[in-house]
Structures are given as structure tokens and as C-alpha cells.
Design a protein around this motif. Sequence first.
Motif, PDB file in Angstrom:
ATOM      1  N   THR A   1       1.129  -1.457  -0.193  1.00 14.27           N
ATOM      2  CA  THR A   1       0.186   0.355  -0.091  1.00 14.27           C
ATOM      3  C   THR A   1       0.807   1.471   0.041  1.00 14.27           C
ATOM      4  O   THR A   1       1.668   1.491   1.386  1.00 14.27           O
ATOM      5  CB  THR A   1      -1.283  -0.137   1.150  1.00 14.27           C
TER       6      THR A   1
ATOM      7  N   LEU B   1       1.749   5.548  -0.143  1.00 14.09           N
ATOM      8  CA  LEU B   1       1.244   6.232   0.425  1.00 14.09           C
ATOM      9  C   LEU B   1       2.100   7.252  -0.519  1.00 14.09           C
ATOM     10  O   LEU B   1       3.035   7.054   0.074  1.00 14.09           O
ATOM     11  CB  LEU B   1       0.927   6.313   1.915  1.00 14.09           C
TER      12      LEU B   1
ATOM     13  N   THR C   1       0.168  13.888   6.652  1.00 12.27           N
ATOM     14  CA  THR C   1      -1.329  14.149   5.182  1.00 12.27           C
ATOM     15  C   THR C   1      -0.895  13.331   4.331  1.00 12.27           C
ATOM     16  O   THR C   1       0.822  13.838   3.224  1.00 12.27           O
ATOM     17  CB  THR C   1      -1.352  15.203   4.667  1.00 12.27           C
ATOM     18  N   VAL C   2      -1.408  11.884   3.548  1.00 13.39           N
ATOM     19  CA  VAL C   2      -0.796  11.435   2.518  1.00 13.39           C
ATOM     20  C   VAL C   2      -1.990  11.369   1.254  1.00 13.39           C
ATOM     21  O   VAL C   2      -3.375  11.974   1.989  1.00 13.39           O
ATOM     22  CB  VAL C   2      -0.666   9.816   2.869  1.00 13.39           C
ATOM     23  N   HIS C   3      -1.493  11.447   0.619  1.00 13.21           N
ATOM     24  CA  HIS C   3      -3.161  11.111  -0.800  1.00 13.21           C
ATOM     25  C   HIS C   3      -3.767  10.453  -0.972  1.00 13.21           C
ATOM     26  O   HIS C   3      -3.548   9.639  -0.274  1.00 13.21           O
ATOM     27  CB  HIS C   3      -2.298  11.674  -1.936  1.00 13.21           C
ATOM     28  N   GLY C   4      -5.121  11.220  -0.981  1.00 17.99           N
ATOM     29  CA  GLY C   4      -6.260  10.409  -1.045  1.00 17.99           C
ATOM     30  C   GLY C   4      -6.798   9.337   0.469  1.00 17.99           C
ATOM     31  O   GLY C   4      -7.737   8.654   0.661  1.00 17.99           O
ATOM     32  N   ARG C   5      -6.275  10.100   1.649  1.00 13.41           N
ATOM     33  CA  ARG C   5      -6.992   9.879   2.736  1.00 13.41           C
ATOM     34  C   ARG C   5      -7.268  11.291   3.256  1.00 13.41           C
ATOM     35  O   ARG C   5      -6.282  12.236   3.859  1.00 13.41           O
ATOM     36  CB  ARG C   5      -5.867   9.495   4.077  1.00 13.41           C
ATOM     37  N   ASP C   6      -8.477  11.523   3.931  1.00 14.03           N
ATOM     38  CA  ASP C   6      -8.359  12.708   4.567  1.00 14.03           C
ATOM     39  C   ASP C   6      -8.071  12.916   6.113  1.00 14.03           C
ATOM     40  O   ASP C   6      -7.489  14.356   5.933  1.00 14.03           O
ATOM     41  CB  ASP C   6     -10.856  12.817   4.817  1.00 14.03           C
ATOM     42  N   GLU C   7      -7.990  12.059   6.724  1.00 12.45           N
ATOM     43  CA  GLU C   7      -7.320  12.058   8.089  1.00 12.45           C
ATOM     44  C   GLU C   7      -6.033  12.480   7.949  1.00 12.45           C
ATOM     45  O   GLU C   7      -5.271  11.173   7.025  1.00 12.45           O
ATOM     46  CB  GLU C   7      -7.865  10.428   9.399  1.00 12.45           C
TER      47      GLU C   7
ATOM     48  N   LEU D   1      -2.017  11.394   9.298  1.00 12.78           N
ATOM     49  CA  LEU D   1      -1.965   9.737  10.093  1.00 12.78           C
ATOM     50  C   LEU D   1      -0.501  10.875  11.498  1.00 12.78           C
ATOM     51  O   LEU D   1      -0.463  11.714  11.246  1.00 12.78           O
ATOM     52  CB  LEU D   1      -0.449   9.085   9.644  1.00 12.78           C
TER      53      LEU D   1
END
Length: 123
Positions: free
Chosen positions: A34, A36, A56-62, A64
Motif C-alpha cells: 500500500t 502512500l 497527510t497522505v494523498h487520498g486520505r482525509d485523516e 496519520l
Amino acid sequence: MNGHAVVTLGFTRPVYAHELRPGDVFAFPDAPSTPLTVAHVKKTGLSADLTLLNLTVHGRDEPLHLPANTPVKALRMLRTVSLACLLCRKSQDIDLDLPHDGEPLSLVCADHVPDLDELTENE
Ligand SMILES: [Zn+2]
């Protein structure tokens, strides 16, 4: 023309989360398939020993939240490294993708590297 020669070491050292920069691609060791892509990194120092990353990673709102010393698997880390030529000490900027190209070790600049096209023509 790209005449310089760079000697690199295999990129085998561990990479920790605090080395990540926007644009880097990484995976967690327990989810290596996976990838990121880092969009934004914010560091928060909690104490001398503990720094937390808000990643902040692309494709995830929340974002890490993880300790800066979390080991990660680097998939793409583009870095511009300045190396001095072994022979004339002239320094040169080299673009490397560390996981693919390896860690830069030494450089011989274009002044000492024969042009391959010229060599074949002269034969
Ligand atoms: Zn040189």
C-alpha cells in the motif's frame, strides 16, 4: 549530455518517518503493497526524546499521527545531493531517487569521464 559518473551504495539502511518530505512515496512494513504519497508533514516536538509527525497522505482525509522514529519502507525519495568531484573537488548537484539509485558515495565530474559517443566514433 550527462557525462558525470556517480558511485552509489545500495539503499539498504532503515528509513524513519521523520525523513519523509512532501512528494515522497513510502509504505509501512506491515502493509508493503500500500504505497502512500506524502502531501504534507508537520512535526511536533513533545519532549527531547519524542517528536510526533502529523503526516497527510494523498487520498486520505485523516492525517496519520506517528512517532518520528517509526520505520518505514521508502519507495520514492527524490533528493538533490551536492557532491564534490573526487578528482578536481568541483561540486555538482545530482538528482537521485534514493530507493532506486542508492545513496551517493562519490562523484567524478564530466571533465574526466570520456564522452562515449566520441569514443565510438574514433574507433
Ligand atoms: Zn572533476
